[in-house]
Design a protein around this motif. Structure first.
Motif, mmCIF file in Angstrom:
data_model
loop_
_atom_site.group_PDB
_atom_site.id
_atom_site.type_symbol
_atom_site.label_atom_id
_atom_site.label_comp_id
_atom_site.label_asym_id
_atom_site.label_seq_id
_atom_site.Cartn_x
_atom_site.Cartn_y
_atom_site.Cartn_z
ATOM 1 N N THR A 168 0.824 -1.213 0.000
ATOM 2 C CA THR A 168 0.000 0.000 0.000
ATOM 3 C C THR A 168 0.856 1.261 0.000
ATOM 4 O O THR A 168 0.578 2.204 -0.724
ATOM 5 C CB THR A 168 -0.933 0.016 1.217
ATOM 6 N N VAL A 215 3.678 5.975 -2.321
ATOM 7 C CA VAL A 215 2.320 5.443 -2.198
ATOM 8 C C VAL A 215 1.949 4.657 -3.443
ATOM 9 O O VAL A 215 2.413 4.933 -4.545
ATOM 10 C CB VAL A 215 1.289 6.566 -1.965
ATOM 11 N N ARG A 217 -0.932 3.863 -5.969
ATOM 12 C CA ARG A 217 -2.160 4.484 -6.461
ATOM 13 C C ARG A 217 -3.404 3.628 -6.181
ATOM 14 O O ARG A 217 -4.480 4.149 -5.864
ATOM 15 C CB ARG A 217 -2.028 4.708 -7.972
ATOM 16 N N ILE A 220 -5.123 4.227 -2.644
ATOM 17 C CA ILE A 220 -5.513 5.558 -2.167
ATOM 18 C C ILE A 220 -7.034 5.629 -2.066
ATOM 19 O O ILE A 220 -7.739 5.464 -3.061
ATOM 20 C CB ILE A 220 -4.978 6.648 -3.114
ATOM 21 N N GLU A 221 -7.533 5.844 -0.855
ATOM 22 C CA GLU A 221 -8.972 5.853 -0.630
ATOM 23 C C GLU A 221 -9.578 7.231 -0.869
ATOM 24 O O GLU A 221 -10.661 7.361 -1.449
ATOM 25 C CB GLU A 221 -9.266 5.388 0.804
ATOM 26 N N ILE A 223 -8.402 11.820 -0.939
ATOM 27 C CA ILE A 223 -7.397 12.870 -0.822
ATOM 28 C C ILE A 223 -8.088 14.139 -0.346
ATOM 29 O O ILE A 223 -9.121 14.532 -0.887
ATOM 30 C CB ILE A 223 -6.707 13.126 -2.177
ATOM 31 N N ILE A 233 -3.289 12.170 2.174
ATOM 32 C CA ILE A 233 -3.657 10.973 1.418
ATOM 33 C C ILE A 233 -4.063 9.888 2.406
ATOM 34 O O ILE A 233 -3.294 9.550 3.319
ATOM 35 C CB ILE A 233 -2.469 10.487 0.559
ATOM 36 N N ILE A 235 -4.818 6.101 3.241
ATOM 37 C CA ILE A 235 -4.584 4.719 2.831
ATOM 38 C C ILE A 235 -4.787 3.826 4.044
ATOM 39 O O ILE A 235 -4.042 3.924 5.024
ATOM 40 C CB ILE A 235 -3.160 4.525 2.272
#
Length: 256
Positions: A168, A215, A217, A220-221, A223, A233, A235
């Protein structure tokens, strides 16, 4: 005597390049070794007498194209980098070759021979040559880097393999690098710098958001704006933050 400048912030990469230069037949003088964007700008503002530049792209304090956009570099540049997404930028400047790390001696020698060939045929109008090179590489250049699918990790008793697609984000802290997986488990990696990890990961999937974190991509939940010049960000259960210098390029990478 061919006067060479090396722009590279990693000592092992500089050592490797200098070893390769020692193996070629032409007489060479390395007149400057540069590690930062600021030092690059200061050096070229002095109008130095240079024949060839070997240049990394992402340095410890930023992207070297910030200099090349401001200062007209008339010397040929052989770029050596771990990132494949900058090759168009390279040939929009004075780039004549693009070495993708980790590169072999034979690949280096091919780039060097191209420089020697151009050097012997070069006309007064350098700009015309570079435009032709730019057109050539836009039509012909095919870079197909191979990125790791697994990262071997040594434990006290054995070696296991962490799937890159399960990572992640990656975090570096004073020479210790950790990877977090999709189960939020923390893995101690064998590498000691973030740059070593960047070189084996697909840059379309992983992005360096600050000096110590990469990170993925895919994880990524969301932003959120964190400050005027940075974003937060999310995560898993972690909140990571971009640096001011990386925020704009991160947003572009995300297509925002």
């Amino acid at each position: 005597m061919i006067k060479v400048v090396i722009i590279e912030d990693e000592a092992p990469a500089r050592k490797k390049l200098k070893n390769y230069l020692e193996r070629i037949a032409e007489p060479i003088e390395i007149i400057k070794e540069i590690e930062t964007v600021d030092e690059t700008q200061s050096f070229f503002e002095t109008s130095p007498n240079v024949d060839l530049i070997f240049s990394d792209i992402e340095l410890r304090d930023g992207n070297v194209f910030d200099v090349y956009r401001q200062i007209n570099i008339e010397f040929p540049i052989i770029f050596a980098t771990a990132y494949d997404q900058f090759w168009m930028n390279a040939f929009e400047t004075s780039g004549i070759e693009y070495l993708l790390k980790p590169y072999s001696y034979s690949r280096f020698e091919k780039a060097w021979n191209k420089y020697i060939s151009l050097k012997t045929k070069m006309e007064v109008n350098h700009n015309d040559i570079f435009k032709k090179l730019d057109v050539y590489y836009q039509n012909k250049l095919e870079i197909k880097p191979e990125y790791k699918e697994y990262i071997p990790i040594k434990s006290n008793s054995d070696i296991y393999f962490l799937k890159v697609e399960d990572i992640t984000f990656i975090q570096s802290d004073y020479g210790v690098v950790f990877a977090y997986d999709s189960a939020n488990k923390k893995h101690l990696l064998n590498q000691t710098t973030l740059k070593e990890i960047e070189e084996i990961l697909n840059p379309t999937k992983f992005f360096k958001i600050n000096r110590s974190e990469l990170v993925n991509r895919d994880y990524i939940e969301k932003i959120n704006r964190y400050t005027k010049n940075s974003v937060a960000i999310f995560i898993k259960s972690h909140i990571l933050k971009t640096s001011q210098n990386n925020t704009a390029s991160f947003n572009a990478w995300m297509g925002l």
